[in-house]
Design an enzyme around this catalytic site. Structure first.
Site, PDB file in Angstrom:
ATOM      1  CB  CYS A   1      -1.071  -0.120   1.249  1.00 55.04           C
ATOM      2  SG  CYS A   1      -2.064   1.529   1.634  1.00 55.04           S
TER       3      CYS A   1
ATOM      4  CG  HIS B   1      -4.065  -3.140   3.233  1.00 62.63           C
ATOM      5  ND1 HIS B   1      -2.545  -2.980   4.091  1.00 62.63           N
ATOM      6  CD2 HIS B   1      -4.433  -2.341   2.514  1.00 62.63           C
ATOM      7  CE1 HIS B   1      -2.915  -1.073   3.554  1.00 62.63           C
ATOM      8  NE2 HIS B   1      -4.070  -1.428   3.191  1.00 62.63           N
TER       9      HIS B   1
ATOM     10  CD  GLU C   1      -1.248  -4.976   6.026  1.00 64.63           C
ATOM     11  OE1 GLU C   1      -1.741  -4.089   6.202  1.00 64.63           O
ATOM     12  OE2 GLU C   1      -0.751  -5.651   4.822  1.00 64.63           O
TER      13      GLU C   1
END
Length: 237
Positions: free
Chosen positions: A96, A183, A185
């Site tokens: 990002c 993303h 994560e």
């Protein structure tokens, strides 16, 4: 493997405070593929100093609602850090904001997404697969939420994937830089909560499209394996 997580997240809201922070999210992400690796986090917006390049085997630069054009005191030093790491061929993984920061630091261009927000579970179209990903599971979907993106690549960079409205959703530079606009994560629960939290801000059309996308889950584990292989081959080189 000793990894440093460079946190760039400026969301210190009650919503963020009630959920795992980026240090926890990225440590869990790394552990999906390599649970024995160590992760140390540095929260740049909260004033942590950047680590020394020689103290770690590689670096992960995370996401943020901040824009690169913002006048924030930690952004310019981060860009210098990226350039120094690249010069020394220290492996960098950017997600990002980190993806955008690496591009900008190395001469690329970042700007607004002409098709509006990329939000929800986003389908990836893979182009040239990086060499280290050939033995990893395919990455077909990742969670995302972005209004800015990389518009022009830095020198010597190769696009590895695109998503709707985002032709440069990930790139790599030789064997020492690997990025994604998205993303890996973020968990399914967090993404669902984020879509609800941002519903009024995003508007009905973007929100309903995002909610509809969440019927499936992201390929976070596959991307974690690709990221682990990236760091391993960069260290061996």
């Amino acid at each position: 493997m000793r990894l440093a997580i460079l946190i760039t997240n400026t969301d210190h809201s009650d919503f963020a405070g009630a959920r795992p922070d980026d240090a926890v999210k990225f440590s869990r992400f790394v552990a999906l593929a390599r649970p024995d690796w160590s992760c140390t986090s540095f929260d740049l917006p909260r004033g942590d100093a950047l680590p020394k390049l020689e103290d770690f085997d590689g670096f992960i630069i995370g996401g943020s609602p901040a824009f690169l054009s913002d006048d924030r005191p930690w952004i310019a030093p981060l860009l210098e850090f990226i350039r120094a790491a690249h010069a020394d061929r220290v492996p960098l993984l950017g997600t990002c904001f980190g993806h955008q920061a690496i591009a900008a630091a190395l001469g690329g261009r970042v700007g607004r997404n002409g098709e509006g927000w990329g939000h929800g579970l986003l389908e990836l179209q893979m182009f040239q697969v990086p060499p280290w990903m050939k033995g990893a599971p395919k990455v077909r979907r990742l969670y995302g939420s972005h209004a800015e993106q990389v518009l022009d690549l830095p020198d010597n960079a190769t696009v590895w994937c695109a998503s709707e409205g985002c032709p440069i959703a990930g790139f790599f530079v030789e064997n020492s830089i690997f990025t994604t606009q998205h993303h890996p994560e973020i968990s399914a629960d967090f993404m669902a909560d984020l879509v609800d939290h941002l519903a009024d801000y995003m508007g009905a059309e973007v929100t309903e499209k995002a909610r509809a996308s969440l019927i499936d889950e992201a390929d976070n584990a596959a991307f974690a394996e690709a990221a682990a292989q990236f760091f391993e081959q960069a260290i061996r080189a």
